[in-house]
Write a protein that holds these residues in place. Structure first.
Motif, PDB file in Angstrom:
ATOM      1  N   VAL A  67      50.609  45.655  38.398  1.00  0.00           N
ATOM      2  CA  VAL A  67      50.167  45.248  39.728  1.00  0.00           C
ATOM      3  C   VAL A  67      50.994  44.046  40.168  1.00  0.00           C
ATOM      4  N   LYS A  68      51.484  44.107  41.426  1.00  0.00           N
ATOM      5  CA  LYS A  68      52.254  43.001  41.985  1.00  0.00           C
ATOM      6  C   LYS A  68      51.839  42.812  43.442  1.00  0.00           C
ATOM      7  N   SER A  69      51.471  41.553  43.787  1.00  0.00           N
ATOM      8  CA  SER A  69      51.068  41.250  45.156  1.00  0.00           C
ATOM      9  C   SER A  69      51.005  39.738  45.327  1.00  0.00           C
ATOM     10  N   SER A  70      50.752  39.302  46.545  1.00  0.00           N
ATOM     11  CA  SER A  70      50.599  37.877  46.812  1.00  0.00           C
ATOM     12  C   SER A  70      49.263  37.377  46.276  1.00  0.00           C
ATOM     13  N   ILE A  71      48.186  38.077  46.621  1.00  0.00           N
ATOM     14  CA  ILE A  71      46.834  37.693  46.213  1.00  0.00           C
ATOM     15  C   ILE A  71      46.163  38.904  45.575  1.00  0.00           C
ATOM     16  N   VAL A  72      45.520  38.689  44.425  1.00  0.00           N
ATOM     17  CA  VAL A  72      44.811  39.771  43.749  1.00  0.00           C
ATOM     18  C   VAL A  72      43.426  39.271  43.351  1.00  0.00           C
ATOM     19  N   VAL A  73      42.403  40.064  43.692  1.00  0.00           N
ATOM     20  CA  VAL A  73      41.022  39.774  43.311  1.00  0.00           C
ATOM     21  C   VAL A  73      40.557  40.927  42.423  1.00  0.00           C
ATOM     22  N   VAL A  74      40.108  40.590  41.197  1.00  0.00           N
ATOM     23  CA  VAL A  74      39.742  41.628  40.228  1.00  0.00           C
ATOM     24  C   VAL A  74      38.253  41.559  39.924  1.00  0.00           C
ATOM     25  N   HIS A  75      37.534  42.589  40.397  1.00  0.00           N
ATOM     26  CA  HIS A  75      36.124  42.768  40.056  1.00  0.00           C
ATOM     27  C   HIS A  75      35.998  43.865  38.994  1.00  0.00           C
ATOM     28  N   GLY A  76      36.994  44.737  38.895  1.00  0.00           N
ATOM     29  CA  GLY A  76      36.961  45.901  38.015  1.00  0.00           C
ATOM     30  C   GLY A  76      37.865  45.740  36.810  1.00  0.00           C
ATOM     31  N   LYS A  77      38.483  46.867  36.386  1.00  0.00           N
ATOM     32  CA  LYS A  77      39.294  46.884  35.169  1.00  0.00           C
ATOM     33  C   LYS A  77      40.755  47.176  35.497  1.00  0.00           C
ATOM     34  N   LEU A  78      41.633  46.364  34.906  1.00  0.00           N
ATOM     35  CA  LEU A  78      43.071  46.542  35.067  1.00  0.00           C
ATOM     36  C   LEU A  78      43.710  46.577  33.693  1.00  0.00           C
ATOM     37  N   TYR A  79      44.350  47.716  33.366  1.00  0.00           N
ATOM     38  CA  TYR A  79      45.063  47.879  32.102  1.00  0.00           C
ATOM     39  C   TYR A  79      46.545  47.918  32.419  1.00  0.00           C
ATOM     40  N   GLY A  80      47.166  46.740  32.433  1.00  0.00           N
ATOM     41  CA  GLY A  80      48.573  46.631  32.768  1.00  0.00           C
ATOM     42  C   GLY A  80      48.894  45.200  33.142  1.00  0.00           C
ATOM     43  N   ASN A  81      50.169  44.923  33.290  1.00  0.00           N
ATOM     44  CA  ASN A  81      50.609  43.571  33.632  1.00  0.00           C
ATOM     45  C   ASN A  81      50.382  43.286  35.108  1.00  0.00           C
ATOM     46  N   GLN A  83      51.493  40.478  38.343  1.00  0.00           N
ATOM     47  CA  GLN A  83      52.342  39.405  38.855  1.00  0.00           C
ATOM     48  C   GLN A  83      51.891  39.113  40.279  1.00  0.00           C
ATOM     49  N   CYS A  84      51.488  37.850  40.525  1.00  0.00           N
ATOM     50  CA  CYS A  84      51.013  37.485  41.857  1.00  0.00           C
ATOM     51  C   CYS A  84      51.076  35.971  42.039  1.00  0.00           C
ATOM     52  N   ARG A  85      50.844  35.531  43.264  1.00  0.00           N
ATOM     53  CA  ARG A  85      50.780  34.084  43.537  1.00  0.00           C
ATOM     54  C   ARG A  85      49.397  33.548  43.178  1.00  0.00           C
ATOM     55  N   TYR A  86      48.346  34.224  43.665  1.00  0.00           N
ATOM     56  CA  TYR A  86      46.979  33.778  43.447  1.00  0.00           C
ATOM     57  C   TYR A  86      46.165  34.909  42.845  1.00  0.00           C
ATOM     58  N   LEU A  87      45.466  34.613  41.754  1.00  0.00           N
ATOM     59  CA  LEU A  87      44.664  35.610  41.058  1.00  0.00           C
ATOM     60  C   LEU A  87      43.238  35.099  40.914  1.00  0.00           C
ATOM     61  N   LEU A  94      38.095  42.542  34.332  1.00  0.00           N
ATOM     62  CA  LEU A  94      38.757  42.629  33.035  1.00  0.00           C
ATOM     63  C   LEU A  94      40.223  42.953  33.260  1.00  0.00           C
ATOM     64  N   ILE A  95      41.104  42.142  32.680  1.00  0.00           N
ATOM     65  CA  ILE A  95      42.539  42.422  32.705  1.00  0.00           C
ATOM     66  C   ILE A  95      43.010  42.516  31.270  1.00  0.00           C
ATOM     67  N   ASP A  96      43.627  43.639  30.931  1.00  0.00           N
ATOM     68  CA  ASP A  96      44.198  43.839  29.603  1.00  0.00           C
ATOM     69  C   ASP A  96      45.697  43.995  29.793  1.00  0.00           C
ATOM     70  N   GLY A  97      46.408  42.859  29.803  1.00  0.00           N
ATOM     71  CA  GLY A  97      47.842  42.857  30.037  1.00  0.00           C
ATOM     72  C   GLY A  97      48.312  41.443  30.305  1.00  0.00           C
ATOM     73  N   ASP A  98      49.600  41.275  30.431  1.00  0.00           N
ATOM     74  CA  ASP A  98      50.177  39.960  30.668  1.00  0.00           C
ATOM     75  C   ASP A  98      50.052  39.566  32.130  1.00  0.00           C
ATOM     76  N   ILE A  99      49.888  38.253  32.366  1.00  0.00           N
ATOM     77  CA  ILE A  99      49.698  37.717  33.701  1.00  0.00           C
ATOM     78  C   ILE A  99      50.799  36.709  34.003  1.00  0.00           C
ATOM     79  N   GLU A 100      51.424  36.838  35.181  1.00  0.00           N
ATOM     80  CA  GLU A 100      52.365  35.843  35.687  1.00  0.00           C
ATOM     81  C   GLU A 100      51.862  35.432  37.061  1.00  0.00           C
ATOM     82  N   VAL A 101      51.521  34.129  37.212  1.00  0.00           N
ATOM     83  CA  VAL A 101      50.795  33.685  38.399  1.00  0.00           C
ATOM     84  C   VAL A 101      51.095  32.212  38.688  1.00  0.00           C
ATOM     85  N   GLU A 102      50.989  31.830  39.963  1.00  0.00           N
ATOM     86  CA  GLU A 102      51.103  30.422  40.337  1.00  0.00           C
ATOM     87  C   GLU A 102      49.776  29.702  40.110  1.00  0.00           C
TER      88      GLU A 102
END
Length: 138
Positions: A67-81, A83-87, A94-102
């Motif tokens: 997943v790649k975007s400017s802003i990401v809001v996670v209420h559900g499940k993400l299985y993958g990396n 990359q965003c500005r604001y998370l 639940l996030i199962d993966g690497d995170i790159e964020v400001e």
């Protein structure tokens, strides 16, 4: 006379952006999604998502892909990396993966498994963002 704020949920920058697309509960999409706008996903996606404005993953969402975007809001499940500005990882997220964020925020109960890399925003000179590599060359 005094009004009590009963809403416990904070508003994010994404709350002010118009959602262009909604993928409802019960939907399954196999393939990548990319574009300029913002999306809300309550179904399942098997593929990568790259959207400029923002992504909201609802409580029943399940994403298997990057997943790649400017802003990401996670209420559900993400299985993958991601990359965003604001998370924003909400209490049911639940996030199962690497995170790159400001910058990011995790509510009590929110989870992530993986590595976290904090990046700094690119400096802006005369309204143009410069990368750190371009600064080193200059």
């Amino acid at each position: 006379m005094f009004q009590k704020n009963t809403s416990r949920e904070k508003k994010t920058n994404l709350d002010n952006i118009a959602i262009n697309t909604v993928i409802d509960e019960g939907m399954l999409i196999k393939g990548d999604i990319s574009g300029e706008g913002a999306i809300r996903i309550d179904g399942k996606i098997e593929g990568n998502i790259d959207l400029k404005e923002g992504i909201i993953l609802g409580e029943k969402s399940e994403i298997r892909g990057a997943v790649k975007s400017s802003i990401v809001v996670v209420h559900g499940k993400l299985y993958g990396n991601i990359q965003c500005r604001y998370l924003y990882i909400k209490s049911t997220g639940l996030i199962d993966g690497d995170i790159e964020v400001e910058a990011f925020e995790v509510e009590l109960g929110g989870q992530y498994n993986g590595t976290l890399k904090m990046t700094s925003p690119a400096p802006v000179i005369n309204g143009i963002a410069k990368s750190k590599k371009a600064e080193a060359v200059a």
